[in-house]
Design a protein around this motif. Structure first.
Motif, PDB file in Angstrom:
ATOM      1  N   SER A  34       0.874  -1.295   0.011  1.00 36.14           N
ATOM      2  CA  SER A  34       0.161   0.117  -0.107  1.00 36.14           C
ATOM      3  C   SER A  34       0.776   1.207   0.122  1.00 36.14           C
ATOM      4  O   SER A  34       0.270   2.276  -0.519  1.00 36.14           O
ATOM      5  CB  SER A  34      -0.896  -0.045   1.124  1.00 36.14           C
ATOM      6  OG  SER A  34      -0.214   0.194   2.483  1.00 36.14           O
ATOM      7  N   ASN A  35       1.922   1.180   0.550  1.00 36.15           N
ATOM      8  CA  ASN A  35       2.952   2.377   0.594  1.00 36.15           C
ATOM      9  C   ASN A  35       4.406   1.893   0.001  1.00 36.15           C
ATOM     10  O   ASN A  35       5.024   1.177   0.761  1.00 36.15           O
ATOM     11  CB  ASN A  35       3.201   2.884   1.970  1.00 36.15           C
ATOM     12  CG  ASN A  35       3.710   4.135   2.233  1.00 36.15           C
ATOM     13  OD1 ASN A  35       4.570   4.604   1.446  1.00 36.15           O
ATOM     14  ND2 ASN A  35       3.156   5.133   3.176  1.00 36.15           N
ATOM     15  N   GLU A  36       4.611   2.658  -1.261  1.00 36.08           N
ATOM     16  CA  GLU A  36       5.947   2.084  -1.980  1.00 36.08           C
ATOM     17  C   GLU A  36       7.125   2.668  -1.129  1.00 36.08           C
ATOM     18  O   GLU A  36       8.141   1.957  -0.966  1.00 36.08           O
ATOM     19  CB  GLU A  36       5.930   2.540  -3.585  1.00 36.08           C
ATOM     20  CG  GLU A  36       4.804   1.837  -4.053  1.00 36.08           C
ATOM     21  CD  GLU A  36       3.474   2.710  -4.002  1.00 36.08           C
ATOM     22  OE1 GLU A  36       3.276   3.498  -3.151  1.00 36.08           O
ATOM     23  OE2 GLU A  36       2.599   2.600  -4.728  1.00 36.08           O
ATOM     24  N   PHE A  37       6.746   3.764  -0.802  1.00 35.55           N
ATOM     25  CA  PHE A  37       8.215   4.603  -0.012  1.00 35.55           C
ATOM     26  C   PHE A  37       8.561   3.738   1.107  1.00 35.55           C
ATOM     27  O   PHE A  37       9.700   3.661   1.580  1.00 35.55           O
ATOM     28  CB  PHE A  37       8.097   5.980   0.094  1.00 35.55           C
ATOM     29  CG  PHE A  37       9.191   6.851   0.434  1.00 35.55           C
ATOM     30  CD1 PHE A  37       9.936   6.921  -0.810  1.00 35.55           C
ATOM     31  CD2 PHE A  37       9.484   7.036   1.707  1.00 35.55           C
ATOM     32  CE1 PHE A  37      11.096   7.769  -0.475  1.00 35.55           C
ATOM     33  CE2 PHE A  37      10.653   7.939   1.830  1.00 35.55           C
ATOM     34  CZ  PHE A  37      11.618   8.399   0.743  1.00 35.55           C
ATOM     35  N   LYS A  38       7.521   3.540   1.995  1.00 38.09           N
ATOM     36  CA  LYS A  38       7.701   2.621   3.183  1.00 38.09           C
ATOM     37  C   LYS A  38       8.333   1.364   2.856  1.00 38.09           C
ATOM     38  O   LYS A  38       9.294   0.729   3.927  1.00 38.09           O
ATOM     39  CB  LYS A  38       6.515   2.440   3.874  1.00 38.09           C
ATOM     40  CG  LYS A  38       6.727   1.922   5.463  1.00 38.09           C
ATOM     41  CD  LYS A  38       5.204   1.601   6.023  1.00 38.09           C
ATOM     42  CE  LYS A  38       5.227   0.752   7.364  1.00 38.09           C
ATOM     43  NZ  LYS A  38       3.955   0.617   7.947  1.00 38.09           N
ATOM     44  N   PHE A  39       7.833   0.623   1.989  1.00 36.10           N
ATOM     45  CA  PHE A  39       8.423  -0.565   1.543  1.00 36.10           C
ATOM     46  C   PHE A  39      10.050  -0.484   1.307  1.00 36.10           C
ATOM     47  O   PHE A  39      10.875  -1.170   1.467  1.00 36.10           O
ATOM     48  CB  PHE A  39       7.854  -1.301   0.194  1.00 36.10           C
ATOM     49  CG  PHE A  39       8.323  -2.498  -0.292  1.00 36.10           C
ATOM     50  CD1 PHE A  39       8.129  -3.555   0.354  1.00 36.10           C
ATOM     51  CD2 PHE A  39       8.922  -2.540  -1.355  1.00 36.10           C
ATOM     52  CE1 PHE A  39       8.594  -4.953  -0.019  1.00 36.10           C
ATOM     53  CE2 PHE A  39       9.528  -3.622  -2.073  1.00 36.10           C
ATOM     54  CZ  PHE A  39       9.309  -4.755  -1.355  1.00 36.10           C
ATOM     55  N   ILE A  40      10.365   0.370   0.413  1.00 34.72           N
ATOM     56  CA  ILE A  40      11.593   1.032   0.038  1.00 34.72           C
ATOM     57  C   ILE A  40      12.541   0.939   1.278  1.00 34.72           C
ATOM     58  O   ILE A  40      13.558   0.461   1.319  1.00 34.72           O
ATOM     59  CB  ILE A  40      11.596   1.879  -1.138  1.00 34.72           C
ATOM     60  CG1 ILE A  40      11.117   1.660  -2.269  1.00 34.72           C
ATOM     61  CG2 ILE A  40      13.082   2.404  -1.305  1.00 34.72           C
ATOM     62  CD1 ILE A  40      10.886   2.805  -3.412  1.00 34.72           C
ATOM     63  N   GLY A  41      12.051   2.034   2.197  1.00 36.24           N
ATOM     64  CA  GLY A  41      12.774   2.005   3.359  1.00 36.24           C
ATOM     65  C   GLY A  41      13.062   0.970   4.184  1.00 36.24           C
ATOM     66  O   GLY A  41      14.206   0.991   4.665  1.00 36.24           O
TER      67      GLY A  41
END
Length: 773
Positions: free
Chosen positions: A346-353
């Motif tokens: 649901s949150n790409e940036f959170k997954f990347i982090g």
């Protein structure tokens, strides 16, 4: 995955909207509040100015009335009239007074009536004519007015009530008015009359501006009755406002001027007031805050329209800008996902982090584990070198493995120990913590000088230092400078004193064990030099064939002083003993021999006294174990004095005092039982098995008299008893008390009592006969 379905994109848009709208809303609210506040301040300032002008105008009129009435009561006609009884023959005087009364009632002053009263002559004259004071219903009040302390005062008719608080109202003040009362003569301590000038409240109201712009303006007397009002329907003349909330606020502030906001009849109002220093009246302005801020509402609508337009622009820019900023994040997310299984995120940036953080965390854990293990291996290797357990091949391999440089030209070992934790913020249980802190300090201070990693061995901190100096003297001087720097740094940060032992130089790591022992051995010589010292092993070693000299004579003097309980001598002898022992440069083992010998002699004193050694010196360690743990001569001297010698002397003193009491008690009993014999101090000493001088000293110390004086006094007391209770002759008494002849007895009796034995008997018998009669 479509971009528009991203939760992070939505978050970015919302954030940009909030980031843009919050300052706009805050600016609008602040601008509206500031404009409203500014308008209110200006209106309040304007109302205060109007109120001041109203006060000035009213008080100009009141002061004119005051001056006119002053001239009237001080005029010759009035002064002359006050001396007359006003009979028909004084008609002309009344006509003169009538003319002056008419002048006082000028139109611009608003004076309606003036009354002149002569309390002493009992008459009244005013616009209604002349009549006697007895004809007035308020005669008592007029007479009481003379006693008021003020010579002149403004009083409202409203203050005259049946309760009698103010007693100068009469039947001519029925109309609403304010009255100026002056005593006649004006400054006399014994006035004979009063003059009253009446100013109608209606005239007072005409002096107040009726402009709607300043709200309601009132004049209140000092008891908060309404004297005048530009809106009479709100608070009519005569109303008592003392219970009103804003009046209580004015009373509590007790200020000459002021303004505040309050609630009045469910309406928020601004109250401005001024208190007159002339007569104590209050000038009050009340205006609705809604009326004050009505102009700011238009400003509020204008600001609202501007802010709404700005918010629309911010919304458009936020949406377009967020989508453009999201494109790189979406591309990075797709690159991380790669060809693996599709995951619903649901949150790409959170997954990347999270993926990057996981990678960094794993890398950091691995690096920390390797570094910790490497550090432990370095410490273990250094410990093996110091203990001499590492052979040459292992040493060479480990030096290369751990990246240590080749052995420098010069190497030495610094062995550091904490001197003491007494009088510091640390305790003995903190020793491991403080040693660890010192090891860290040295690791940071001597990054370049340390050959291998510093470590802690038992109670010592050990550092191997190397150098490439040209000469040994230069290397030694640099080492001493480093040691001083270490001492100062530890003192500054940990508030601890440390001593440092420095080994001889060595060139191969195989000699590390020998160098460590040399550093430890050097530290032991602080027994002579004290705390906070830097000791090179080569400098503290004693010279060859150094003869051990024991201070036997001083030791004997010290033992004798202890036995004699001579504290000053003990302190002096102990100090001399320590100086003699430690003035020679000997090995630390040789220093222990004379001190241990002295301790043995002191313990023998306890054993000889019959006391228990274990009871006198209670503790977990023996005295000799405690002695050998001490580091300096000063510590040894203090320990011997406080722990060993002082308890021994207290023990001897207690035993001596008990023995003194026992001996003196036996001698006293001998005197009581054998006073009529040839008893002497020598005979007592023989019986007690002591020297006569010792018995004499003990008796004098305990009794306060020497033996002979006490025996003589005791015999005289017995003689006085026999003279009173028996008929024995003086000669018989002298013989029984072992005097050579009666004359010696008489002389001795006269010396102590001031009279002869016969005179004593005669005087005492006469007194007894007198009592019987």
């Amino acid at each position: 995955m479509k971009i528009r379905s991203s939760k992070y994109l939505l978050t970015m848009i919302v954030f940009c909207l909030l980031l843009g709208t919050f300052p706009v809303i805050l600016m609008g609210i602040f601008s509206y509040y500031r404009s409203s506040h500014t308008i209110q301040e200006k209106v309040n300032a304007s109302n205060m100015q109007v109120l001041l002008q109203t006060q000035i105008g009213v008080e100009q009129v009141l002061k004119s009335v005051d001056r006119s009435l002053m001239y009237f009561v001080d005029s010759p006609d009035v002064n002359e009239a006050m001396t007359l009884d006003m009979k028909p023959k004084d008609f002309e005087k009344l006509m003169g007074l009538n003319i002056q009364l008419g002048k006082l009632q000028a139109f611009d002053l608003g004076v309606q009536d003036v009354s002149l009263m002569n309390i002493s002559k009992q008459w009244i004259y005013n616009n209604y004519g002349f009549y006697r004071l007895n004809e007035s219903d308020n005669k008592t009040k007029y007479e009481a007015t003379i006693g008021l302390p003020q010579p002149s005062m403004w009083v409202s008719e409203l203050d005259f009530g049946p309760d009698g608080d103010l007693v100068y109202s009469d039947k001519f003040f029925n109309e609403q008015a304010v009255n100026l009362i002056k005593k006649i003569p004006i400054n006399s301590m014994s006035p004979i009359g009063i003059a009253i000038a009446k100013v109608p409240l209606e005239f007072m109201s005409k002096l107040i501006s009726r402009s709607d712009g300043i709200g309601e303006v009132m004049i209140l007397d000092d008891h908060f009755h309404v004297l005048a009002n530009n809106h009479n329907h709100a608070n009519p003349q005569g109303a008592n406002l003392v219970q009103a909330g804003y009046i209580k606020k004015i009373m509590s502030e007790n200020q000459q001027t002021g303004n505040f906001n309050t609630k009045l009849d469910d309406d928020n109002v601004s109250v401005i007031y001024r208190k007159s220093s002339y007569n104590g009246w209050y000038y009050v302005s009340i205006m609705s805050i809604e009326d004050i801020t009505k102009d700011s509402k238009a400003v509020g609508w204008y600001l609202l329209f501007i802010c709404m337009g700005i918010l629309v622009v911010i919304s458009i820019v936020s949406f377009i800008g967020s989508r453009k900023m999201y494109n790189p994040i979406f591309n990075l997310y797709q690159a991380i996902m790669g060809s693996g299984p599709t995951m619903k995120v649901s949150n790409e940036f959170k997954f990347i982090g999270e993926q990057i953080q996981l990678l960094v965390t794993n890398q950091s854990k691995m690096a920390n584990q390797i570094q910790t293990q490497l550090q432990q291996l370095k410490v273990f290797f250094t410990l093996k070198l110091i203990q001499g357990d590492a052979d040459q091949q292992e040493t060479e391999d480990k030096l290369k493995l751990y990246g240590y440089p080749v052995p420098p030209r010069w190497m030495i070992i610094l062995v550091l120990q904490i001197d003491t934790t007494e009088k510091t913020k640390w305790s003995s249980i903190d020793r491991e913590l403080t040693m660890f802190a010192i090891n860290n300090i040295i690791s940071e201070l001597l990054v370049k000088e340390c050959v291998i990693h510093p470590i802690i061995v038992n109670d010592f901190q050990v550092t191997i230092i190397g150098g490439e100096q040209e000469t040994y003297e230069q290397f030694k001087n640099d080492i001493y400078t480093l040691a001083e720097h270490i001492q100062k740094t530890v003192k500054e940060y940990l508030e601890l004193q440390i001593s440092i032992g420095i080994s001889r130089t060595f060139h191969e790591f195989e000699h590390t064990h020998r160098a460590f022992n040399e550093g430890v051995e050097a530290l032991k010589y602080q027994i002579r030099l004290g705390y906070n010292v830097i000791l090179f092993n080569e400098d503290v070693q004693p010279g060859p064939n150094m003869q051990l000299l024991l201070p036997v004579r001083i030791q004997y003097e010290l033992i004798d002083a202890v036995k004699s309980i001579d504290y000053d001598k003990v302190k002096e002898s102990l100090h001399q003993f320590m100086e003699e022992v430690f003035k020679l440069k000997m090995s630390y083992l040789e220093y222990q021999i004379p001190v241990a010998r002295l301790l043995t002699d002191l313990v023998r004193i306890v054993q000889d006294s019959g006391e228990s050694y274990s009871i006198l010196f209670q503790g977990q360690k023996s005295l000799f174990d405690q002695l050998f743990e001490l580091k300096t001569a000063h510590d040894i001297e203090q320990w011997l004095s406080n722990v060993v010698i002082e308890p021994i002397m207290h023990m001897l003193q207690d035993k001596s005092e008990n023995q003194y009491k026992k001996i003196s008690g036996v001698v006293l009993r001998m005197i009581e039982e054998e006073f009529d014999t040839d008893l002497t101090i020598e005979e007592c000493a023989v019986r007690l098995n002591y020297h006569p001088s010792y018995i004499r000293r003990v008796f004098l110390k305990e009794i306060g008299e020497n033996f002979g004086e006490y025996l003589t006094q005791y015999r005289i007391n017995m003689a006085k008893k026999w003279l009173m209770d028996t008929d024995m002759k003086v000669l018989d008494i002298a013989n029984r008390l072992r005097y050579n002849n009666s004359q010696n007895f008489i002389r001795s009796f006269r010396k102590l009592e001031g009279i002869t034995p016969g005179q004593y008997r005669e005087i005492r018998k006469r007194r007894l006969d007198g009592y019987e009669n």
